[in-house]
Scaffold this active site. Structure first.
Site, PDB file in Angstrom:
ATOM      1  N   GLU A 262       0.801  -1.224   0.000  1.00 43.89           N
ATOM      2  CA  GLU A 262       0.000   0.000   0.000  1.00 43.89           C
ATOM      3  C   GLU A 262       0.832   1.272   0.000  1.00 43.89           C
ATOM      4  O   GLU A 262       0.502   2.226   0.711  1.00 43.89           O
ATOM      5  CB  GLU A 262      -0.931  -0.036   1.214  1.00 43.89           C
ATOM      6  N   HIS A 286      -8.019  -3.942  -1.272  1.00 44.35           N
ATOM      7  CA  HIS A 286      -7.295  -4.072  -0.006  1.00 44.35           C
ATOM      8  C   HIS A 286      -6.248  -2.964   0.135  1.00 44.35           C
ATOM      9  O   HIS A 286      -6.204  -2.265   1.151  1.00 44.35           O
ATOM     10  CB  HIS A 286      -6.635  -5.459   0.052  1.00 44.35           C
ATOM     11  N   GLU A 287      -5.425  -2.790  -0.889  1.00 42.56           N
ATOM     12  CA  GLU A 287      -4.368  -1.770  -0.792  1.00 42.56           C
ATOM     13  C   GLU A 287      -4.975  -0.376  -0.702  1.00 42.56           C
ATOM     14  O   GLU A 287      -4.473   0.480   0.025  1.00 42.56           O
ATOM     15  CB  GLU A 287      -3.392  -1.877  -1.967  1.00 42.56           C
ATOM     16  N   HIS A 290      -6.094   0.423   2.793  1.00 39.11           N
ATOM     17  CA  HIS A 290      -4.998   0.856   3.673  1.00 39.11           C
ATOM     18  C   HIS A 290      -4.837   2.377   3.687  1.00 39.11           C
ATOM     19  O   HIS A 290      -4.225   2.920   4.606  1.00 39.11           O
ATOM     20  CB  HIS A 290      -3.679   0.237   3.216  1.00 39.11           C
ATOM     21  N   GLU A 309      -3.734  -4.755   9.365  1.00 38.81           N
ATOM     22  CA  GLU A 309      -4.231  -5.738   8.383  1.00 38.81           C
ATOM     23  C   GLU A 309      -5.627  -6.266   8.700  1.00 38.81           C
ATOM     24  O   GLU A 309      -6.406  -6.512   7.789  1.00 38.81           O
ATOM     25  CB  GLU A 309      -3.225  -6.880   8.236  1.00 38.81           C
ATOM     26  N   ASP A 366       9.203 -10.565   9.646  1.00 38.34           N
ATOM     27  CA  ASP A 366       8.995 -11.354   8.428  1.00 38.34           C
ATOM     28  C   ASP A 366       8.730 -12.825   8.760  1.00 38.34           C
ATOM     29  O   ASP A 366       8.042 -13.516   8.010  1.00 38.34           O
ATOM     30  CB  ASP A 366      10.205 -11.251   7.491  1.00 38.34           C
ATOM     31  N   TYR A 374      -4.443 -10.848   9.676  1.00 37.30           N
ATOM     32  CA  TYR A 374      -5.413 -10.472   8.650  1.00 37.30           C
ATOM     33  C   TYR A 374      -6.801 -11.018   8.980  1.00 37.30           C
ATOM     34  O   TYR A 374      -7.772 -10.286   9.107  1.00 37.30           O
ATOM     35  CB  TYR A 374      -4.999 -11.041   7.284  1.00 37.30           C
TER      36      TYR A 374
HETATM   37  N1  BES Z   1       1.001  -4.431   3.704  1.00 35.78           N
HETATM   38  C1  BES Z   1       0.749  -5.701   3.144  1.00 35.78           C
HETATM   39  C2  BES Z   1       1.986  -6.395   2.640  1.00 35.78           C
HETATM   40  C3  BES Z   1       3.067  -6.568   3.674  1.00 35.78           C
HETATM   41  C4  BES Z   1       2.789  -6.932   4.969  1.00 35.78           C
HETATM   42  C5  BES Z   1       4.376  -6.383   3.315  1.00 35.78           C
HETATM   43  C6  BES Z   1       3.805  -7.075   5.899  1.00 35.78           C
HETATM   44  C7  BES Z   1       5.382  -6.530   4.242  1.00 35.78           C
HETATM   45  C8  BES Z   1       5.101  -6.884   5.540  1.00 35.78           C
HETATM   46  C9  BES Z   1      -0.285  -5.624   2.016  1.00 35.78           C
HETATM   47  O1  BES Z   1      -1.280  -4.687   2.249  1.00 35.78           O
HETATM   48  C10 BES Z   1      -0.976  -6.947   1.941  1.00 35.78           C
HETATM   49  O2  BES Z   1      -1.590  -7.300   2.908  1.00 35.78           O
HETATM   50  N2  BES Z   1      -0.899  -7.626   0.814  1.00 35.78           N
HETATM   51  C11 BES Z   1      -1.590  -8.872   0.608  1.00 35.78           C
HETATM   52  C12 BES Z   1      -2.850  -8.581  -0.168  1.00 35.78           C
HETATM   53  C13 BES Z   1      -4.061  -9.333   0.229  1.00 35.78           C
HETATM   54  C14 BES Z   1      -4.328  -9.495   1.681  1.00 35.78           C
HETATM   55  C15 BES Z   1      -5.276  -8.825  -0.514  1.00 35.78           C
HETATM   56  C16 BES Z   1      -0.676  -9.806  -0.172  1.00 35.78           C
HETATM   57  O3  BES Z   1       0.424  -9.397  -0.522  1.00 35.78           O
HETATM   58  O4  BES Z   1      -1.053 -10.933  -0.416  1.00 35.78           O
HETATM   59 ZN    ZN Z   2      -2.576  -5.290   3.796  1.00 37.86          ZN
END
Ligand code: BES
Ligand code: ZN
Length: 590
Positions: A262, A286-287, A290, A309, A366, A374
């Site tokens: 996002e 989703h993004e 955010h 999330e 990570d 989520y």
């Molecule tokens: N912010 C996250 C991605 C992220 C989280 C990167 C933690 C690094 C550390 C992003 O908004 C996300 O949740 N992406 C999901 C999308 C989905 C839930 C619709 C993905 O990448 O799968």
């Molecule tokens: Zn997210």
């Protein structure tokens, strides 16, 4: 107030950075960013100023008058990186750090031309969440330390740069390079700093939105995301005006390790969303969500990640319901249920990572990443909403955003605020169980529907086949739920039947393609091995790598295939993806 972030050396007693000016040259031969950052302090300081860094080479630190300032780079700690301690003379308002990144910077992936669509020019992208901003810029890398920023990025003359900021013009330099300028006037958490450089073109989608991609895919991307303005308007109707002026999208090369990120004013997306049927716009929703939950109201630290999330998944499904109806949203919840169950299974031996309120001292965010913040988080918000009633909840959401905009908060602050606005609600949903107990509470909301139950029953009744024509009549989300619920391993004839009847190996929709390949891998179905290799050497999205490599744990033959694919693919993977796959392969042996 003291806000100890276990992942930062950020010190609340020291002056806070109000803004950053980045001035960097991208050296694609050396695979480094080189230049300086000037940190403007929110109040003049004296004495130590601690900044987070990881793998940065610090050349020089100067004060507001260009005078050298003493600094010390502490030894590297494995998760946190190295503290850069600068000693400020009295009344220091700004410091400039001259530095460069290292080729293996955990924030950056430098791609060879073959890893791009066009295959002629290299590409660079950053991914700073959760704690990688420090591997790109020395900074107070904690979400509570918001900064505005400007960027001046110099790149080879035929490439373009984009950032999580508004564009502020570009110039061609005497040596043929180009310098792109950016400004992000609103204060953002450092994990939202973002940069990408490549052969990029853009297409207008609406007066406030355009999509960027390589020339080879920009047309396809413009088609796939053509409906973005409608999504923004639905989100605004739910959560209030969109505050970030532009909502631009960038489609990255396939090694991008996430589905979406996002980054404000420039959401980063995996090219696996280009399904050709607009069926994966839930990631865009989703993004976009955010922009309110996360970018405006931000988790204080990674220990409160669910505040970003969980809220955003809940918001994403509100948008989905507004766009495509309640049944579509229910399918989203059902797909999320599966992801949640997979994550609970994965963390069976680490139940502390299934709490919503996590304790992550000594834990790399990570490694803690999963669907739990989520989906468990979104289910907590949904049960709060149910308990409060829709009207009271809508009012609370508005108050919450108004009160906490451009700030970061902890779970405890969230609870105190909710208790003040809707007394007794937390107790009614037994929120403490959600926060502090592993797994799912017994009375967690379940989202089912007759249509959904029918699909699942149908899949579980395998080898009974769907009626002729039934599959074609299902939406991609239904098809996915059906595939997810098929038993596995399946006999080779069944795999063969599935693939031929539904054209699975040829699917452009990666959700379906990957679910099919998981079935094939778990079934040791040899005819699918080339397709497995093709996907796994091309795509670096961790959401797909983990289940595919896990499914390849099925037999000695599939494990050998997995090892051979990994050997071929891993040089092209992002460091994060490489680590995830290595973990899965290590678990085969155990
Ligand atoms: N912010 C996250 C991605 C992220 C989280 C990167 C933690 C690094 C550390 C992003 O908004 C996300 O949740 N992406 C999901 C999308 C989905 C839930 C619709 C993905 O990448 O799968
Ligand atoms: Zn997210």
């Amino acid at each position: 107030m003291a806000c100890p972030d276990p992942h930062s050396c950020f010190d609340d007693a020291q002056p806070r950075t109000a803004s950053l000016n980045l001035d960097l040259v991208a050296d694609f031969e050396g695979k480094v960013l080189r230049g300086s950052v000037t940190l403007h302090l929110a109040w003049p300081g004296e004495g130590p100023l601690d900044l987070d860094t990881r793998g940065l080479v610090i050349h020089r630190v100067t004060g507001g008058h260009g005078q050298d300032l003493p600094f010390e780079l502490h030894p590297e700690e494995s998760i946190l990186g190295s503290r850069l301690r600068i000693t400020l003379p009295a009344d220091t308002a700004a410091v400039t750090v001259a530095y460069e990144t290292v080729p293996e910077s955990s924030a950056l992936q430098w791609l060879e031309p073959v890893q791009t669509e066009g295959k002629v020019r290299p590409f660079l992208f950053s991914q700073c969440q959760a704690i990688h901003a420090r591997a790109m810029v020395p900074c107070q890398d904690s979400p509570g330390a918001r900064v505005s920023y400007t960027g001046e990025i110099t790149v080879p003359g035929d490439l373009s740069a984009v950032m999580s900021a508004g564009p502020a013009g570009d110039v061609v330099n005497a040596d043929g390079t180009r310098t792109f300028r950016f400004a992000m006037p609103q204060p953002i958490p450092p994990y939202l700093l973002a940069l990408a450089i490549g052969r990029l073109e853009s297409r207008e989608l609406s007066p406030r939105s355009r999509v960027w991609a390589e020339p080879e895919t920009v047309g396809q991307a413009a088609w796939e995301f053509a409906e973005v303005e409608g999504i923004i308007q639905k989100a605004e109707a739910l959560f209030g005006p969109y505050e970030w002026e532009r909502f631009d999208l960038l489609v990255l090369p396939p090694s991008f390790p996430y589905g979406g990120m996002e980054n404000p004013r420039m959401t980063f997306l995996t090219p696996t969303l280009l399904a050709g049927d607009r069926s994966l716009v839930d990631v865009v929703a989703h993004e976009l969500a955010h922009s309110w939950t996360g970018n405006l109201v931000t988790n204080a630290t990674a220990e409160h990640f669910w505040l970003n999330e969980g809220w955003t998944v809940w918001a994403e499904r509100k948008i989905l319901a507004a766009l495509h109806g309640e049944e579509a949203a229910r399918l989203g919840w059902a797909l999320g249920q599966k992801a949640l169950e997979d994550s609970l299974e994965r963390f069976k031996a680490q139940p502390q990572l299934t709490l919503l309120r996590t304790r992550l001292k000594g834990v790399d965010p990570d490694d803690a990443f999963s669907s739990i913040p989520y989906e468990k988080g979104a289910r907590l918000i949904a049960s709060l909403e149910r308990a409060a009633g829709p009207e009271a909840w809508r009012a609370f959401v508005r108050d919450y955003m108004a009160q906490w905009r451009f700030q970061a908060l902890t779970t405890e602050q969230f609870c105190a605020f909710l208790e003040e606005k809707l007394p007794g609600l937390l107790r009614r949903v037994e929120a403490d169980t959600w926060f502090h107990m592993p797994g799912m509470p017994r009375d967690a909301p379940v989202f089912d529907s007759p249509a959904l139950d029918g699909l699942i029953r149908h899949a579980k009744a395998w080898p009974e086949r769907p009626a002729p024509g039934a599959w074609e009549g299902w939406s991609p989300a239904r098809q996915l739920i059906y595939l997810q619920n098929l038993p596995r391993p399946l006999p080779a004839e069944d795999c063969d039947w599935l693939d031929r009847s539904f054209g699975l190996s040829a699917k452009g929709n990666h959700e379906l393609l990957v679910e099919w390949l998981c079935i094939a891998a778990a079934s040791d179905f040899e005819p699918a091995f080339p397709a497995l290799r093709a996907v796994l050497t091309r795509v670096g999205r961790m959401k797909y790598l983990r289940p595919l490599f896990m499914a390849l744990g099925a037999t000695a033959r599939t494990r050998a295939l997995a090892r051979s694919i990994f050997e071929e693919a891993s040089p092209g993977y992002h460091g994060l993806s490489r680590r995830v796959v290595q973990g899965v392969l290590d678990a085969y042996a155990a």
